[in-house]
Design a protein around this motif. Structure first.
Motif: not given
Ligand SMILES: Nc1ncnc2c1ncn2[C@@H]1O[C@H](COP(=O)(O)OP(=O)(O)O)[C@@H](O)[C@H]1O
Ligand SMILES: [Mg+2]
Length: 257
Positions: A15, A20, A39-46
């Protein structure tokens, strides 16, 4: 074992300046349910966004059915058979259940196929048939999650990426939805990546699991092995059982491999 249907090697996603996903590799075999825990913020969604083409990786390769797909447009990736059901059960609230399902089939043109897929969705989610003329925004949270999954099925996928389908639902509803996912896997041989913070429920369903921490895979193994792992039990499954105090402990623990 069979060749993997999806094979990810050393991908990095950013990002802006923030990395990420920091060099992730994983394999998914046909007919498997693979769970991504963390955990939350691990990068799963990314990671899911990078597979489905919503984000492009800066480095690394993603092979699907033997072809590189990294960098392709999201609709091209849907056409190849990868469907991403994003977190937060996104449905079009002002459209009916039927209209939402039709949108899921936007890459298909064969009416017979679309009707067949709709019947299949209704056979797994009978409540959607009952509510087919109702606006999606008036459904309960659990029904909206069912609709989001049903809409994904309408693309006739080879693999479904499910991002935290249990989020915000009661344990009973989570069980109901996970039972249906298991049936889809057993009966349709549907391959899935299941992203979950609810590790207990996910590992009961999955064949294989990967654990992510700060953009990396820190552990992987069969679901049975992960369920037995001392680290997972103490620092991950414990989160589910003992609540927020454990959650803080999990976050403080930096290296736990
Ligand atoms: N749109 C975004 N812009 C900047 N940083 C992001 C954005 N979305 C997620 N992040 C960061 O990327 C990292 C991984 O996020 P995310 O993939 O959402 O994690 P998870 O799904 O495991 O909770 C986190 O540090 C989050 O803060
Ligand atoms: Mg997420």
């Amino acid at each position: 074992m069979s060749q993997p249907v999806l094979s990810i090697r050393n991908i990095e996603s950013f990002y802006g300046p923030i990395m990420a996903i920091r060099g992730v590799s994983l394999d998914v075999h046909p007919g498997q349910i693979v769970s991504i825990l963390g955990a939350n913020g691990a990068g799963k969604t990314t990671l899911m966004k990078t597979i489905s083409g919503v984000m492009d990786p800066e480095k690394g390769t993603i092979s699907f059915d033997g072809q590189h797909i990294q960098g392709l447009e999201p609709h091209k990736i849907v056409q190849k058979g990868i469907v991403h059901i994003p977190e937060g059960r996104e449905v079009f609230p002002l459209l009916t259940v039927d209209e939402n399902l039709s949108l899921g089939a936007y890459t298909l043109t064969d009416k017979g196929q679309i009707d067949h897929d709709r019947d299949l969705v209704f056979s797994y989610f009978p409540i959607l048939r009952d509510r087919r003329a109702q606006e999606a925004g008036t459904l309960s949270g659990g029904q909206q999650q069912m609709l989001a999954i049903g809409r994904g099925l309408m693309a006739n996928p080879k693999i479904m990426l499910l991002d935290e389908p249990s989020l915000g639902l009661s344990p009973l509803l989570v069980q109901e939805i996970f039972d249906i996912l298991k049936r889809l896997n057993d009966e349709q041989n549907m391959t899935m990546i299941l992203v979950e913070q609810n590790a207990t429920a996910a590992l009961e369903l999955a064949h294989h699991g990967y654990v992510m921490e700060i953009g990396r895979i820190v552990m992987d193994g069969t679901a049975d092995v992960l369920m037995q792992s001392e680290d997972i039990r103490n620092f991950y499954l414990g989160v589910q059982e003992e609540g927020a105090r454990e959650n803080r402990r999990w976050k403080r623990k930096k290296t736990w491999r």
